[in-house]
Design a protein around this motif. Sequence first.
Motif, PDB file in Angstrom:
ATOM      1  N   GLU A 108     -43.306 -96.771  25.147  1.00  0.00           N
ATOM      2  CA  GLU A 108     -43.883 -95.479  24.762  1.00  0.00           C
ATOM      3  C   GLU A 108     -43.065 -94.898  23.618  1.00  0.00           C
ATOM      4  N   PRO A 109     -43.715 -94.425  22.532  1.00  0.00           N
ATOM      5  CA  PRO A 109     -42.953 -93.928  21.378  1.00  0.00           C
ATOM      6  C   PRO A 109     -42.057 -92.752  21.750  1.00  0.00           C
ATOM      7  N   ARG A 110     -40.862 -92.780  21.254  1.00  0.00           N
ATOM      8  CA  ARG A 110     -39.882 -91.729  21.536  1.00  0.00           C
ATOM      9  C   ARG A 110     -40.005 -90.633  20.489  1.00  0.00           C
ATOM     10  N   GLU A 111     -39.807 -89.388  20.922  1.00  0.00           N
ATOM     11  CA  GLU A 111     -39.871 -88.257  20.010  1.00  0.00           C
ATOM     12  C   GLU A 111     -38.496 -87.626  19.848  1.00  0.00           C
ATOM     13  N   LEU A 112     -38.187 -87.239  18.625  1.00  0.00           N
ATOM     14  CA  LEU A 112     -36.944 -86.554  18.301  1.00  0.00           C
ATOM     15  C   LEU A 112     -37.222 -85.065  18.086  1.00  0.00           C
ATOM     16  N   ARG A 113     -36.154 -84.313  17.889  1.00  0.00           N
ATOM     17  CA  ARG A 113     -36.288 -82.863  17.682  1.00  0.00           C
ATOM     18  C   ARG A 113     -35.978 -82.523  16.225  1.00  0.00           C
ATOM     19  N   TYR A 114     -36.971 -81.983  15.567  1.00  0.00           N
ATOM     20  CA  TYR A 114     -36.849 -81.546  14.168  1.00  0.00           C
ATOM     21  C   TYR A 114     -36.563 -80.045  14.202  1.00  0.00           C
ATOM     22  N   VAL A 115     -35.456 -79.610  13.583  1.00  0.00           N
ATOM     23  CA  VAL A 115     -35.071 -78.194  13.631  1.00  0.00           C
ATOM     24  C   VAL A 115     -35.344 -77.540  12.277  1.00  0.00           C
ATOM     25  N   TYR A 116     -36.141 -76.491  12.303  1.00  0.00           N
ATOM     26  CA  TYR A 116     -36.511 -75.775  11.081  1.00  0.00           C
ATOM     27  C   TYR A 116     -35.503 -74.685  10.724  1.00  0.00           C
ATOM     28  N   ALA A 117     -35.117 -73.922  11.719  1.00  0.00           N
ATOM     29  CA  ALA A 117     -34.298 -72.746  11.439  1.00  0.00           C
ATOM     30  C   ALA A 117     -33.656 -72.263  12.730  1.00  0.00           C
ATOM     31  N   VAL A 118     -32.664 -71.399  12.561  1.00  0.00           N
ATOM     32  CA  VAL A 118     -32.058 -70.677  13.674  1.00  0.00           C
ATOM     33  C   VAL A 118     -32.283 -69.201  13.413  1.00  0.00           C
ATOM     34  N   ALA A 172     -33.390 -71.700  18.277  1.00  0.00           N
ATOM     35  CA  ALA A 172     -33.680 -72.759  17.317  1.00  0.00           C
ATOM     36  C   ALA A 172     -35.184 -72.992  17.347  1.00  0.00           C
ATOM     37  N   VAL A 173     -35.805 -73.011  16.180  1.00  0.00           N
ATOM     38  CA  VAL A 173     -37.235 -73.297  16.080  1.00  0.00           C
ATOM     39  C   VAL A 173     -37.360 -74.788  15.802  1.00  0.00           C
ATOM     40  N   VAL A 174     -37.973 -75.504  16.752  1.00  0.00           N
ATOM     41  CA  VAL A 174     -37.979 -76.965  16.702  1.00  0.00           C
ATOM     42  C   VAL A 174     -39.403 -77.503  16.830  1.00  0.00           C
ATOM     43  N   GLY A 175     -39.565 -78.751  16.427  1.00  0.00           N
ATOM     44  CA  GLY A 175     -40.815 -79.469  16.605  1.00  0.00           C
ATOM     45  C   GLY A 175     -40.504 -80.903  17.008  1.00  0.00           C
ATOM     46  N   SER A 176     -41.471 -81.574  17.585  1.00  0.00           N
ATOM     47  CA  SER A 176     -41.300 -82.972  17.977  1.00  0.00           C
ATOM     48  C   SER A 176     -41.810 -83.882  16.866  1.00  0.00           C
ATOM     49  N   VAL A 177     -41.005 -84.899  16.533  1.00  0.00           N
ATOM     50  CA  VAL A 177     -41.381 -85.854  15.491  1.00  0.00           C
ATOM     51  C   VAL A 177     -41.110 -87.265  16.003  1.00  0.00           C
ATOM     52  N   PRO A 178     -41.859 -88.255  15.562  1.00  0.00           N
ATOM     53  CA  PRO A 178     -41.688 -89.620  16.061  1.00  0.00           C
ATOM     54  C   PRO A 178     -40.394 -90.271  15.568  1.00  0.00           C
ATOM     55  N   GLU A 179     -39.727 -90.943  16.470  1.00  0.00           N
ATOM     56  CA  GLU A 179     -38.477 -91.621  16.113  1.00  0.00           C
ATOM     57  C   GLU A 179     -38.699 -92.681  15.035  1.00  0.00           C
ATOM     58  N   ARG A 180     -39.846 -93.317  15.052  1.00  0.00           N
ATOM     59  CA  ARG A 180     -40.091 -94.397  14.092  1.00  0.00           C
ATOM     60  C   ARG A 180     -40.034 -93.909  12.644  1.00  0.00           C
ATOM     61  N   ALA A 201     -43.812 -68.685   7.950  1.00  0.00           N
ATOM     62  CA  ALA A 201     -44.339 -67.958   9.110  1.00  0.00           C
ATOM     63  C   ALA A 201     -43.223 -67.200   9.822  1.00  0.00           C
ATOM     64  N   LEU A 202     -42.055 -67.817   9.944  1.00  0.00           N
ATOM     65  CA  LEU A 202     -40.922 -67.133  10.560  1.00  0.00           C
ATOM     66  C   LEU A 202     -40.510 -65.906   9.762  1.00  0.00           C
ATOM     67  N   THR A 203     -40.579 -66.007   8.444  1.00  0.00           N
ATOM     68  CA  THR A 203     -40.130 -64.911   7.583  1.00  0.00           C
ATOM     69  C   THR A 203     -40.988 -63.668   7.744  1.00  0.00           C
ATOM     70  N   THR A 204     -42.212 -63.823   8.232  1.00  0.00           N
ATOM     71  CA  THR A 204     -43.072 -62.649   8.447  1.00  0.00           C
ATOM     72  C   THR A 204     -42.680 -61.861   9.694  1.00  0.00           C
ATOM     73  N   VAL A 205     -41.908 -62.475  10.598  1.00  0.00           N
ATOM     74  CA  VAL A 205     -41.556 -61.786  11.847  1.00  0.00           C
ATOM     75  C   VAL A 205     -40.056 -61.605  12.042  1.00  0.00           C
ATOM     76  N   THR A 206     -39.229 -62.273  11.210  1.00  0.00           N
ATOM     77  CA  THR A 206     -37.784 -62.154  11.352  1.00  0.00           C
ATOM     78  C   THR A 206     -37.132 -62.579  10.043  1.00  0.00           C
ATOM     79  N   SER A 207     -35.799 -62.627  10.051  1.00  0.00           N
ATOM     80  CA  SER A 207     -35.050 -63.140   8.888  1.00  0.00           C
ATOM     81  C   SER A 207     -34.340 -64.414   9.332  1.00  0.00           C
ATOM     82  N   PRO A 208     -35.013 -65.563   9.219  1.00  0.00           N
ATOM     83  CA  PRO A 208     -34.449 -66.805   9.761  1.00  0.00           C
ATOM     84  C   PRO A 208     -33.337 -67.367   8.894  1.00  0.00           C
ATOM     85  N   LEU A 209     -32.513 -68.197   9.495  1.00  0.00           N
ATOM     86  CA  LEU A 209     -31.525 -68.974   8.759  1.00  0.00           C
ATOM     87  C   LEU A 209     -32.096 -70.390   8.647  1.00  0.00           C
TER      88      LEU A 209
END
Length: 262
Positions: A5-15, A45-53, A83-91
């Motif tokens: 089964e394909p493994r998913e990693l964590r992609y981090v956009y901002a804190v 941390a704002v994250v998304g799932s991305v394929p390891e491959r 999208a984050l910038t409309t609701v907060t001041s992300p890093l």
Amino acid sequence: MTTDEPRELRYVYAVCHPLGAPLQAELTGVTGAPPRQLEHRGLVAVVGSVPERDFAEESLRAHLEDLDWLTETARAHQNVIAALTTVTSPLPLRLATVFRDDSGVRLMMEQEERRFRAGLDRLAGRVEWGVKVYVEEPETPARDPAPAVAPSSGRDYLRRRRAERTTRDDTWRRAERFAQELHDELSRHAAHTRVHPPQNPELSRASGMNVLNAAYLVERSGAEEFVERVDATKDREPDLRVELTGPWAGYSFTADDEEGET
């Protein structure tokens, strides 16, 4: 779960700090996956799932050489940051910041907590604006193969070329003086500033030569006034072009050494 089964990693956009308003329900990021919030020790941390491959180290290195893939990924990354910038001041974090799982993201947040909190304090309630100044150079004589009056002697020819060089030199001096005065004025109305190296015209595909490439971190409440100040300069010098971009998240001000200022 099967081993194939394909493994998913964590992609981090901002804190960021905990959001005071929800993100758009239909928001998607890299690979079309919706971002989610991973809270740890009072930070998010704002994250998304991305394929390891595609995002494992070796695969990612190859993808970063693929301009189409890189453009698509950068666009999706920026979509989430905007999208984050409309609701907060992300890093914002760097493009393609990836960890194996949620635990890896939490460990990163612990290790970088002091830096993240300092950065979030610096960015709080502020947005970034970019200002560039270009010299619109006059057409070179090569574009005019038949001058109205041909030089009557070598001395006339040299005099004409010297006048052309003098005109170019005067234009550059005027451009540099204008850029410095504009930067000084805008800096007085910004919390922080950063001057970047001039853009390479072959890479940016912008006409003219770039003499100012600066970023300004401005209070949201003062953004309209800042824009008006820039707009008021756009017709001040006929051979110069002023470009304003933003508002953005504070990309240029995420590091502790934001004192790369003038």
